[in-house]
Design a protein around this motif. Structure first.
Motif, PDB file in Angstrom:
ATOM      1  N   TYR A   1      37.934  39.329  36.704  1.00  0.00           N
ATOM      2  CA  TYR A   1      37.518  37.978  36.490  1.00  0.00           C
ATOM      3  C   TYR A   1      37.567  37.260  37.738  1.00  0.00           C
ATOM      4  O   TYR A   1      38.261  37.435  38.776  1.00  0.00           O
ATOM      5  N   VAL A   2      36.708  36.162  38.115  1.00  0.00           N
ATOM      6  CA  VAL A   2      36.602  35.637  39.116  1.00  0.00           C
ATOM      7  C   VAL A   2      36.384  33.945  38.877  1.00  0.00           C
ATOM      8  O   VAL A   2      35.705  33.668  38.379  1.00  0.00           O
ATOM      9  N   GLY A   3      37.314  33.652  39.427  1.00  0.00           N
ATOM     10  CA  GLY A   3      37.453  31.862  39.502  1.00  0.00           C
ATOM     11  C   GLY A   3      38.971  31.397  39.850  1.00  0.00           C
ATOM     12  O   GLY A   3      39.770  32.254  40.316  1.00  0.00           O
ATOM     13  N   SER A   4      39.067  30.392  39.508  1.00  0.00           N
ATOM     14  CA  SER A   4      40.492  29.734  39.864  1.00  0.00           C
ATOM     15  C   SER A   4      41.414  30.149  38.898  1.00  0.00           C
ATOM     16  O   SER A   4      41.515  30.469  37.854  1.00  0.00           O
ATOM     17  N   LEU A   5      42.638  30.468  39.632  1.00  0.00           N
ATOM     18  CA  LEU A   5      43.699  30.805  38.866  1.00  0.00           C
ATOM     19  C   LEU A   5      44.817  29.808  39.094  1.00  0.00           C
ATOM     20  O   LEU A   5      46.002  30.193  38.562  1.00  0.00           O
ATOM     21  N   HIS A   6      44.563  28.520  38.989  1.00  0.00           N
ATOM     22  CA  HIS A   6      45.492  27.564  39.104  1.00  0.00           C
ATOM     23  C   HIS A   6      46.318  27.346  37.951  1.00  0.00           C
ATOM     24  O   HIS A   6      47.273  26.863  37.828  1.00  0.00           O
ATOM     25  N   LYS A   7      45.377  27.291  36.713  1.00  0.00           N
ATOM     26  CA  LYS A   7      45.939  27.141  35.405  1.00  0.00           C
ATOM     27  C   LYS A   7      46.122  27.998  34.339  1.00  0.00           C
ATOM     28  O   LYS A   7      45.383  29.173  34.504  1.00  0.00           O
TER      29      LYS A   7
ATOM     30  N   GLN B   1      53.893  42.151  36.677  1.00  0.00           N
ATOM     31  CA  GLN B   1      54.269  43.421  37.306  1.00  0.00           C
ATOM     32  C   GLN B   1      53.819  44.445  36.439  1.00  0.00           C
ATOM     33  O   GLN B   1      54.483  45.191  35.727  1.00  0.00           O
ATOM     34  N   SER B   2      52.658  44.796  36.620  1.00  0.00           N
ATOM     35  CA  SER B   2      51.880  45.924  36.348  1.00  0.00           C
ATOM     36  C   SER B   2      50.859  46.631  37.197  1.00  0.00           C
ATOM     37  O   SER B   2      50.209  45.867  37.759  1.00  0.00           O
ATOM     38  N   LYS B   3      51.043  47.796  37.037  1.00  0.00           N
ATOM     39  CA  LYS B   3      50.045  48.703  37.916  1.00  0.00           C
ATOM     40  C   LYS B   3      48.586  48.493  37.673  1.00  0.00           C
ATOM     41  O   LYS B   3      47.775  48.888  38.339  1.00  0.00           O
ATOM     42  N   HIS B   4      48.380  47.907  36.510  1.00  0.00           N
ATOM     43  CA  HIS B   4      46.990  47.908  36.013  1.00  0.00           C
ATOM     44  C   HIS B   4      46.375  46.345  36.301  1.00  0.00           C
ATOM     45  O   HIS B   4      45.108  46.050  36.073  1.00  0.00           O
ATOM     46  N   VAL B   5      47.091  45.545  37.214  1.00  0.00           N
ATOM     47  CA  VAL B   5      46.493  44.319  37.119  1.00  0.00           C
ATOM     48  C   VAL B   5      46.656  43.861  39.037  1.00  0.00           C
ATOM     49  O   VAL B   5      47.798  44.286  39.262  1.00  0.00           O
ATOM     50  N   GLU B   6      45.487  43.354  39.375  1.00  0.00           N
ATOM     51  CA  GLU B   6      45.583  43.312  40.819  1.00  0.00           C
ATOM     52  C   GLU B   6      45.227  41.577  40.907  1.00  0.00           C
ATOM     53  O   GLU B   6      44.468  40.933  40.261  1.00  0.00           O
ATOM     54  N   PHE B   7      45.778  41.088  41.911  1.00  0.00           N
ATOM     55  CA  PHE B   7      45.340  39.719  42.526  1.00  0.00           C
ATOM     56  C   PHE B   7      45.197  39.685  43.928  1.00  0.00           C
ATOM     57  O   PHE B   7      45.854  39.536  44.735  1.00  0.00           O
ATOM     58  N   PRO B   8      43.783  39.992  44.290  1.00  0.00           N
ATOM     59  CA  PRO B   8      43.686  40.357  45.721  1.00  0.00           C
ATOM     60  C   PRO B   8      43.411  39.030  46.302  1.00  0.00           C
ATOM     61  O   PRO B   8      43.110  39.013  47.569  1.00  0.00           O
ATOM     62  N   GLY B   9      43.503  37.762  45.695  1.00  0.00           N
ATOM     63  CA  GLY B   9      43.103  36.389  46.196  1.00  0.00           C
ATOM     64  C   GLY B   9      41.714  35.962  46.365  1.00  0.00           C
ATOM     65  O   GLY B   9      40.852  36.804  45.981  1.00  0.00           O
ATOM     66  N   PRO B  10      41.547  34.773  46.994  1.00  0.00           N
ATOM     67  CA  PRO B  10      40.152  34.150  47.005  1.00  0.00           C
ATOM     68  C   PRO B  10      39.182  35.050  48.035  1.00  0.00           C
ATOM     69  O   PRO B  10      39.802  35.610  49.053  1.00  0.00           O
ATOM     70  N   VAL B  11      37.998  34.937  47.650  1.00  0.00           N
ATOM     71  CA  VAL B  11      36.807  35.715  48.668  1.00  0.00           C
ATOM     72  C   VAL B  11      35.708  34.544  48.799  1.00  0.00           C
ATOM     73  O   VAL B  11      35.614  33.572  47.934  1.00  0.00           O
ATOM     74  N   PRO B  12      35.388  34.579  50.140  1.00  0.00           N
ATOM     75  CA  PRO B  12      34.233  33.824  50.275  1.00  0.00           C
ATOM     76  C   PRO B  12      33.041  33.847  49.271  1.00  0.00           C
ATOM     77  O   PRO B  12      32.890  35.120  48.710  1.00  0.00           O
ATOM     78  N   HIS B  13      31.970  32.840  48.804  1.00  0.00           N
ATOM     79  CA  HIS B  13      31.426  32.926  47.780  1.00  0.00           C
ATOM     80  C   HIS B  13      30.292  33.761  47.867  1.00  0.00           C
ATOM     81  O   HIS B  13      29.848  34.849  47.102  1.00  0.00           O
TER      82      HIS B  13
ATOM     83  N   GLU C   1      30.650  36.822  49.092  1.00  0.00           N
ATOM     84  CA  GLU C   1      31.047  38.017  48.777  1.00  0.00           C
ATOM     85  C   GLU C   1      31.455  38.128  47.400  1.00  0.00           C
ATOM     86  O   GLU C   1      31.744  39.345  46.790  1.00  0.00           O
ATOM     87  N   VAL C   2      31.160  37.472  46.543  1.00  0.00           N
ATOM     88  CA  VAL C   2      31.651  37.459  45.132  1.00  0.00           C
ATOM     89  C   VAL C   2      30.754  38.527  44.545  1.00  0.00           C
ATOM     90  O   VAL C   2      31.031  39.336  43.653  1.00  0.00           O
ATOM     91  N   SER C   3      29.347  38.535  44.703  1.00  0.00           N
ATOM     92  CA  SER C   3      28.514  39.485  44.208  1.00  0.00           C
ATOM     93  C   SER C   3      28.898  40.898  44.403  1.00  0.00           C
ATOM     94  O   SER C   3      28.809  41.982  43.422  1.00  0.00           O
ATOM     95  N   GLU C   4      29.693  41.355  45.636  1.00  0.00           N
ATOM     96  CA  GLU C   4      30.081  42.494  45.888  1.00  0.00           C
ATOM     97  C   GLU C   4      31.293  42.645  44.994  1.00  0.00           C
ATOM     98  O   GLU C   4      31.482  43.854  44.461  1.00  0.00           O
ATOM     99  N   GLN C   5      32.082  41.888  44.579  1.00  0.00           N
ATOM    100  CA  GLN C   5      33.304  42.038  43.863  1.00  0.00           C
ATOM    101  C   GLN C   5      32.873  42.081  42.555  1.00  0.00           C
ATOM    102  O   GLN C   5      33.597  43.140  41.771  1.00  0.00           O
ATOM    103  N   LEU C   6      31.885  41.596  42.049  1.00  0.00           N
ATOM    104  CA  LEU C   6      31.233  41.952  40.524  1.00  0.00           C
ATOM    105  C   LEU C   6      30.647  43.308  40.403  1.00  0.00           C
ATOM    106  O   LEU C   6      30.754  43.864  39.457  1.00  0.00           O
ATOM    107  N   ALA C   7      30.031  43.924  41.473  1.00  0.00           N
ATOM    108  CA  ALA C   7      29.334  45.074  41.567  1.00  0.00           C
ATOM    109  C   ALA C   7      30.325  46.237  41.494  1.00  0.00           C
ATOM    110  O   ALA C   7      30.199  47.344  41.122  1.00  0.00           O
ATOM    111  N   ARG C   8      31.841  45.820  41.874  1.00  0.00           N
ATOM    112  CA  ARG C   8      32.719  46.888  41.700  1.00  0.00           C
ATOM    113  C   ARG C   8      33.280  47.040  40.156  1.00  0.00           C
ATOM    114  O   ARG C   8      34.069  47.856  39.962  1.00  0.00           O
ATOM    115  N   SER C   9      32.570  46.523  39.241  1.00  0.00           N
ATOM    116  CA  SER C   9      33.428  46.057  38.015  1.00  0.00           C
ATOM    117  C   SER C   9      32.431  46.839  36.870  1.00  0.00           C
ATOM    118  O   SER C   9      31.302  47.155  37.011  1.00  0.00           O
TER     119      SER C   9
END
Length: 341
Positions: free
Chosen positions: A157-163, A208-220, A222-230
């Motif tokens: 998932y890529v996007g805001s995590l504030h809500k 607290q799960s080994k299956h969930v990661e919160f790597p934080g924000p990335v510059p826009h 670099e988003v395509s690279e994040q999606l390519a890993r999926s």
């Protein structure tokens, strides 16, 4: 020429054709004077204002009342619903309802980012509306890249995590996803990556799960690279009133990659994804359905690949920025033609 606040959450730009005006929230009248002073010098024939707010519609209207010109209302969401979802005070909610109604009736043209907005607008202004949703930079997101984790089933998932509504459907489905994917032999393990800004420390403490990661924000960029890993891209969010009238840019960027998409059946998502032919539509309040859909993708990669490629084609054929820019250009040219006649 574009005019924006000197500082906002969209950042800054070095472009010379962008003027930044100080939108100091504590001194609205000073902001208004500065912006109107600039408009008097620039003498625009057309003013495109984003949102029916005191910071955009009001100065545009004041300028037209004094100097003339035409107004284009860039209605990129339904602001009355947005302020309600944000738990805004009643006075602010009433103000946005009034300003939005006035903006729709007084604009010479309206750009709507979501066709559902039309149901909120008076019938008499529908002929002035042009559908201009968000889009995708094809050069950035359209390049085909193989998944970089063939042995680990990766959902992103890529996007805001504030809500909370932006991540709750996935977190509620997590136990069922774990059970469903345990029966799939193709992958050794799975992970869910939430890429974006938010209170990351609180989220990591909460989940607290080994299956969930919160790597934080990335510059826009670099988003395509994040999606390519999926293996799967997630556009799961709660059924909030504001989202029924929004145009979610991440969905179009997801589509361009050709990766399978699991999305909430909310707003116009169904239509954008070809009534489910170009993606998997789920009820965001049903965690078992979400989990079984994710497992279906893992078990049936051929079907998922077909849906992903249909989404990619739809993004290319309908939602590239250059195609959408032509619609806006046509609106502007039509207005200029009317003013010359």
């Amino acid at each position: 020429m574009a005019v924006f606040p000197k500082s906002d959450h969209y950042g800054t730009t070095d472009r010379e054709d962008v003027v930044r005006v100080d939108a100091n929230r504590g001194n609205y009248l000073a902001y208004l004077r500065e912006l109107l002073r600039y408009l008097r010098v620039a003498s625009p024939e057309i003013i495109v204002f984003g949102k029916a707010s005191p910071y955009s519609f009001v100065p545009a209207l004041l300028y037209r009342m004094v100097r003339g010109g035409q107004l284009v209302f860039d209605c990129d969401e339904w602001d009355p619903a947005t302020v309600v979802d944000a738990d805004a005070p009643l006075l602010k909610t009433l103000a946005y309802r009034t300003l939005t109604a006035c903006a729709a009736r007084m604009a010479d043209a309206i750009l709507v980012s979501n066709e559902n907005i039309l149901e909120k607008l008076p019938d008499q202004v529908h002929p002035q509306c042009t559908y201009t949703p968000n889009g995708v930079n094809w050069e950035q997101f359209g390049e085909t890249v193989e998944s970089s984790s063939p042995n680990k089933f990766t959902l992103t998932y890529v996007g805001s995590l504030h809500k909370d509504e932006q991540i709750r459907p996935v977190l509620n489905a997590l136990p069922y996803v774990k059970d469903e994917l345990a029966t799939v032999d193709r992958f050794e393990d799975f992970r869910i990556r939430f890429v974006g800004p938010g209170n990351l420390d609180a989220l990591r403490a909460r989940v607290q799960s080994k299956h969930v990661e919160f790597p934080g924000p990335v510059p826009h960029k670099e988003v395509s690279e994040q999606l390519a890993r999926s293996n799967v891209l997630l556009a799961l969010f709660g059924d909030m009133a504001s989202l029924r009238y929004a145009s979610n840019m991440k969905l179009f960027e997801y589509m361009a990659t050709g990766r399978p998409i699991v999305a909430s059946d909310v707003g116009e998502v169904r239509r954008i994804l070809g009534n489910g032919q170009a993606g998997y539509l789920v009820d965001p309040s049903n965690p078992r359905e979400i989990a079984s859909t994710i497992a279906k993708i893992a078990r049936s990669p051929e079907e998922a690949e077909k849906k992903g490629q249909r989404a990619r084609k739809r993004a290319h054929d309908h939602y590239r920025w250059e195609l959408l820019a032509r619609r806006v250009r046509t609106v502007v040219e039509d207005l200029l033609g009317d003013s010359d006649s």
